[in-house]
Design a protein around this motif. Structure first.
Motif, mmCIF file in Angstrom:
data_model
loop_
_atom_site.group_PDB
_atom_site.id
_atom_site.type_symbol
_atom_site.label_atom_id
_atom_site.label_comp_id
_atom_site.label_asym_id
_atom_site.label_seq_id
_atom_site.Cartn_x
_atom_site.Cartn_y
_atom_site.Cartn_z
ATOM 1 N N SER A 115 11.088 66.426 78.023
ATOM 2 C CA SER A 115 11.444 67.788 78.396
ATOM 3 C C SER A 115 10.745 68.148 79.703
ATOM 4 O O SER A 115 9.715 67.578 80.050
ATOM 5 C CB SER A 115 10.987 68.760 77.305
ATOM 6 N N PHE A 116 11.315 69.123 80.393
ATOM 7 C CA PHE A 116 10.683 69.623 81.598
ATOM 8 C C PHE A 116 9.437 70.419 81.215
ATOM 9 O O PHE A 116 9.387 71.035 80.156
ATOM 10 C CB PHE A 116 11.630 70.541 82.357
ATOM 11 N N GLY A 155 5.670 73.976 72.080
ATOM 12 C CA GLY A 155 6.451 74.044 70.844
ATOM 13 C C GLY A 155 7.937 73.862 71.093
ATOM 14 O O GLY A 155 8.628 73.178 70.344
ATOM 15 N N ARG A 156 8.441 74.473 72.147
ATOM 16 C CA ARG A 156 9.862 74.315 72.492
ATOM 17 C C ARG A 156 10.152 72.896 72.950
ATOM 18 O O ARG A 156 11.161 72.313 72.579
ATOM 19 C CB ARG A 156 10.262 75.306 73.572
ATOM 20 N N ARG A 157 9.269 72.334 73.755
ATOM 21 C CA ARG A 157 9.486 70.965 74.249
ATOM 22 C C ARG A 157 9.499 69.962 73.107
ATOM 23 O O ARG A 157 10.257 69.001 73.128
ATOM 24 C CB ARG A 157 8.429 70.597 75.283
ATOM 25 N N VAL A 158 8.672 70.193 72.090
ATOM 26 C CA VAL A 158 8.622 69.295 70.930
ATOM 27 C C VAL A 158 9.844 69.516 70.037
ATOM 28 O O VAL A 158 10.460 68.563 69.553
ATOM 29 C CB VAL A 158 7.314 69.506 70.138
ATOM 30 N N SER A 212 12.778 70.764 70.850
ATOM 31 C CA SER A 212 14.043 70.484 71.521
ATOM 32 C C SER A 212 13.824 69.466 72.637
ATOM 33 O O SER A 212 13.780 69.830 73.819
ATOM 34 C CB SER A 212 14.623 71.787 72.079
ATOM 35 N N PRO A 213 13.679 68.175 72.287
ATOM 36 C CA PRO A 213 13.440 67.157 73.314
ATOM 37 C C PRO A 213 14.551 67.154 74.369
ATOM 38 O O PRO A 213 15.727 67.286 74.036
ATOM 39 C CB PRO A 213 13.440 65.849 72.533
ATOM 40 N N GLY A 214 14.151 67.067 75.597
ATOM 41 C CA GLY A 214 15.111 67.057 76.692
ATOM 42 C C GLY A 214 15.445 68.435 77.217
ATOM 43 O O GLY A 214 16.300 68.574 78.080
ATOM 44 N N CYS A 215 14.772 69.466 76.717
ATOM 45 C CA CYS A 215 15.090 70.813 77.193
ATOM 46 C C CYS A 215 14.664 70.951 78.658
ATOM 47 O O CYS A 215 13.698 70.355 79.104
ATOM 48 C CB CYS A 215 14.443 71.883 76.330
ATOM 49 N N THR A 216 15.436 71.763 79.384
ATOM 50 C CA THR A 216 15.161 71.965 80.805
ATOM 51 C C THR A 216 14.931 73.433 81.139
ATOM 52 O O THR A 216 14.616 73.752 82.273
ATOM 53 C CB THR A 216 16.330 71.447 81.667
ATOM 54 N N GLN A 217 15.114 74.305 80.121
ATOM 55 C CA GLN A 217 14.970 75.737 80.360
ATOM 56 C C GLN A 217 14.126 76.372 79.265
ATOM 57 O O GLN A 217 14.075 75.883 78.141
ATOM 58 C CB GLN A 217 16.345 76.409 80.378
ATOM 59 N N CYS A 218 13.500 77.491 79.627
ATOM 60 C CA CYS A 218 12.771 78.267 78.623
ATOM 61 C C CYS A 218 13.784 78.923 77.688
ATOM 62 O O CYS A 218 14.991 78.910 77.953
ATOM 63 C CB CYS A 218 11.888 79.315 79.304
ATOM 64 N N VAL A 219 13.313 79.504 76.620
ATOM 65 C CA VAL A 219 14.211 80.106 75.623
ATOM 66 C C VAL A 219 15.055 81.216 76.245
ATOM 67 O O VAL A 219 16.260 81.305 76.013
ATOM 68 C CB VAL A 219 13.405 80.641 74.426
ATOM 69 N N GLN A 220 14.437 82.059 77.056
ATOM 70 C CA GLN A 220 15.165 83.177 77.651
ATOM 71 C C GLN A 220 16.274 82.692 78.586
ATOM 72 O O GLN A 220 17.415 83.155 78.480
ATOM 73 C CB GLN A 220 14.204 84.090 78.409
ATOM 74 N N CYS A 221 15.976 81.751 79.467
ATOM 75 C CA CYS A 221 16.997 81.238 80.386
ATOM 76 C C CYS A 221 18.090 80.481 79.633
ATOM 77 O O CYS A 221 19.265 80.569 79.981
ATOM 78 C CB CYS A 221 16.359 80.344 81.446
ATOM 79 N N GLN A 222 17.715 79.754 78.589
ATOM 80 C CA GLN A 222 18.700 79.041 77.787
ATOM 81 C C GLN A 222 19.637 80.026 77.095
ATOM 82 O O GLN A 222 20.845 79.804 77.041
ATOM 83 C CB GLN A 222 18.015 78.147 76.753
ATOM 84 N N SER A 223 19.098 81.127 76.588
ATOM 85 C CA SER A 223 19.921 82.146 75.938
ATOM 86 C C SER A 223 20.914 82.757 76.922
ATOM 87 O O SER A 223 22.087 82.955 76.601
ATOM 88 C CB SER A 223 19.048 83.253 75.352
ATOM 89 N N ILE A 224 20.443 83.049 78.110
ATOM 90 C CA ILE A 224 21.315 83.613 79.152
ATOM 91 C C ILE A 224 22.426 82.622 79.488
ATOM 92 O O ILE A 224 23.590 83.002 79.602
ATOM 93 C CB ILE A 224 20.504 83.988 80.404
#
Length: 75
Positions: free
Chosen positions: A34-35, A48-51, A53-65
């Motif tokens: 993950s980034f 916690g988010r990186r673990v 959701s492996p491979g995530c590139t955005q924070c929760v807020q940006c991903q939601s948008i």
């Protein structure tokens, strides 16, 4: 009655399906890390988010948008 064009279309569709399946298998195997920082806002992505959701590139807020934007365009 099926003609040669129907058989050709079926063969092409089968090859496309196989290629997409192979691409998706390779894609999920290659995305491991993950980034550390969000590509949308440059804020740190929590561990916690990186673990979770492996491979995530955005924070929760940006991903939601992004998901809301995609949902609007899918209509």
């Amino acid at each position: 009655m099926a003609d040669i064009a129907d058989f050709a279309n079926d063969l092409v569709q089968e090859r496309i399906d196989q290629a997409l399946a192979a691409r998706n298998a390779a894609k999920s195997a290659s995305v491991i890390h993950s980034f550390l920082f969000c590509e949308g806002c440059d804020d740190p992505i929590p561990e916690g988010r990186r673990v979770a959701s492996p491979g995530c590139t955005q924070c929760v807020q940006c991903q939601s948008i992004e998901e809301q934007r995609e949902a609007r365009h899918a209509r």
